[in-house]
Scaffold this active site. Structure first.
Site, short mmCIF file in Angstrom:
data_model
loop_
_atom_site.label_atom_id
_atom_site.label_comp_id
_atom_site.label_asym_id
_atom_site.label_seq_id
_atom_site.Cartn_x
_atom_site.Cartn_y
_atom_site.Cartn_z
N TYR A 154 62.74 57.90 56.49
CA TYR A 154 62.63 56.57 57.06
C TYR A 154 63.79 55.73 56.54
O TYR A 154 64.04 55.70 55.34
CB TYR A 154 61.30 55.93 56.68
N ASP A 242 70.05 57.21 51.15
CA ASP A 242 69.13 56.08 51.25
C ASP A 242 68.20 56.14 50.05
O ASP A 242 67.22 56.89 50.04
CB ASP A 242 68.34 56.15 52.57
N LYS A 270 63.65 47.61 47.63
CA LYS A 270 62.42 47.71 46.83
C LYS A 270 62.63 47.32 45.35
O LYS A 270 62.72 46.13 45.08
CB LYS A 270 61.79 49.08 47.04
C1 LIG Z 1 61.24 51.00 52.74
C2 LIG Z 1 62.41 51.81 53.13
C3 LIG Z 1 63.41 51.30 53.97
C4 LIG Z 1 63.29 49.98 54.67
O1 LIG Z 1 63.25 48.92 53.77
P1 LIG Z 1 62.64 47.52 54.28
O2 LIG Z 1 62.86 46.61 53.11
O3 LIG Z 1 61.21 47.79 54.59
O4 LIG Z 1 63.40 47.10 55.46
C5 LIG Z 1 64.53 52.07 54.19
N1 LIG Z 1 64.66 53.28 53.62
C6 LIG Z 1 63.72 53.80 52.82
C7 LIG Z 1 63.93 55.15 52.20
C8 LIG Z 1 62.55 53.09 52.56
O5 LIG Z 1 61.60 53.63 51.81
#
Ligand SMILES: *Cc1c(COP(=O)(O)O)cnc(C)c1O
Length: 434
Positions: A154, A242, A270
């Site tokens: 994601y 990511d 995060k």
């Molecule tokens: C949560 C997440 C995102 C998106 O971050 P948001 O702050 O919700 O836009 C992107 N990549 C990874 C791996 C994530 O866990």
């Protein structure tokens, strides 16, 4: 003659159900992020009134031991005193200016110091912005359009990156999102996780969660990330990690530090916001120098580098020393071992992967390597029963089978043991197919 009585003010809702009903009248599905609505597990979401440390309390006064922790944004636990102090001190000086601040410089330095090879970063306000902007700069750097993503990873909700996505996209069983133009995904190639794809010299970037944590927890197989590095180098594509979940969580240098593979660009979020909206993307100086105002790739944000958020993020990063990472990992190990034992004891086949402080639960006898394995686990239908069984016993895990558990620094050994006990009881119910 007496006037007719004024209509009484509607009473403030007292229950989760009443709040959910009221929310649904003005917010689609009653939530501002789809998984929160409990669609995949049934029932009514708890509306949080407050959180402290490892716990949250709902509007009905019920307390939950919380493994959601804002999907990992609160690694120290809720309302950590260091973070609250930092935010409070920052807030009285004003909450946003639209001019550069020292706090941004300090947070950027703190990130670059900790992540080997990350020479410059730009701060944004979410993980979605971080990945979207990293892809743009990669396209700008290579002059190519095509990107490669892995099924079940994601990368936020931008048009080009939603295809084949994990987390909420998988939870809701969406093939993709309506409203995404074909053109936006025409240059997105979706391939299975843990297999090094054969890529051509039309690829701008390969973006990957180096430890996948949005299809449950799927660690990279030996050679996968190194193979991606080599494949990118062969065709002149950029490798993007990511690390919005793994950054500053699986260890001081994130996943790249842990596995010893260096990408060209990183995405963070995060943890680095300490519970406030922050993301960042960064990498090699020559690539990051392509960003406006010193280069041709445009990217901007009114609230980017927000003073409250940078203060909170810095407070968290300063707290995260080696001892803290060891403690977090030890708690997670204890949780994973206990959960495995409890669920197997109830007659369920489970695999409970753990990496640093991240814990996943898969139903099935075999380890999971990719999205098809993760989906097979979710399709057993065991997760909703387990999740509600835990919730009934005062333990909150995410309302979706593709999310991981986020034990925080505030979770004590006693909390972990109580969780395992609750899981043993809940599993007895979940083992019965519904
Ligand atoms: C949560 C997440 C995102 C998106 O971050 P948001 O702050 O919700 O836009 C992107 N990549 C990874 C791996 C994530 O866990």
């Amino acid at each position: 003659m007496a006037e007719p009585d004024e209509p009484a003010e509607p009473a403030e809702p007292a229950t989760n159900a009443e709040w959910f009903e009221r929310a649904g009248r003005v917010i689609p599905g009653g939530v501002n992020s789809p998984v929160r609505a409990f669609r995949a597990v049934g029932g009514v979401p708890y509306f949080v009134a407050r959180g402290e440390g490892a716990h949250v309390w709902d509007v009905e006064g019920r307390r939950y031991l919380d493994y959601v922790q804002s999907y990992g944004a609160s690694i120290l636990g809720h309302a950590h005193p260091d973070v609250i102090r930092a935010i409070t001190q920052a807030a009285v000086r004003g909450t946003t200016y639209g001019a550069p601040t020292a706090g941004e410089v300090r947070l950027a330095e703190a990130i670059c110091e900790r992540v080997d090879g990350c020479e410059m970063v730009r701060l944004v306000s979410s993980g979605t912005e971080a990945t979207m902007s990293a892809v743009r700069v990669a396209r700008g750097a290579t002059g190519r359009d095509r990107i490669v993503v892995f099924e079940g990873c994601y990368h936020g909700h931008s048009d080009g990156l939603l295809a084949g996505g994990g987390s909420g996209v998988a939870t809701l069983g969406l093939p993709a999102s309506a409203g995404v133009p074909k053109a936006a995904v025409a240059e997105t190639l979706v391939v299975p996780y843990n297999l090094v794809p054969d890529i051509g010299d039309d690829v701008a970037a390969v973006i990957v969660e180096p430890i996948a944590a949005n299809m449950g927890l799927v660690p990279p197989l030996p050679g996968f990330l190194g193979g991606l590095r080599a494949a990118c180098d062969r065709v002149g594509a950029l490798l993007i990690f990511d690390e919005v979940i793994t950054g500053f969580r699986v260890g001081p240098g994130g996943a790249s530090g842990m596995v010893g593979v260096r990408p060209d660009l990183w995405c963070f979020g995060k943890v680095i916001g300490g519970g406030l909206p922050v993301g960042a993307f960064g990498g090699r100086r020559d690539i990051m120098s392509l960003l406006a105002p010193i280069g041709p790739v445009y990217q901007a944000g009114t609230l980017s580098g927000n003073p409250l958020a940078t203060a909170a993020g810095l407070a968290v990063l300063e707290r995260l020393d080696d001892a803290v990472f060891q403690e977090l990992a030890a708690r997670a190990d204890r949780l994973a071992a206990g959960l495995g034992q409890a669920l197997r004891g109830a007659g369920l086949d489970v695999v409970v992967p753990v990496v640093g402080p991240l814990v996943g639960i898969f139903f099935g006898a075999e380890p999971v390597y990719d999205f098809s394995g993760a989906k097979a686990s979710a399709d057993t239908g065991h997760y909703p029963g387990l999740m509600h069984g835990l919730l009934d016993r005062g333990v909150a895990v995410a309302p979706g089978a593709y999310e991981v558990l986020f034990p925080s620094l505030s979770h004590t050994e006693a909390d972990i043991d109580r969780t395992v006990e609750a899981a043993a009881q809940a599993a007895a119910g979940a083992a019965r197919p519904s």
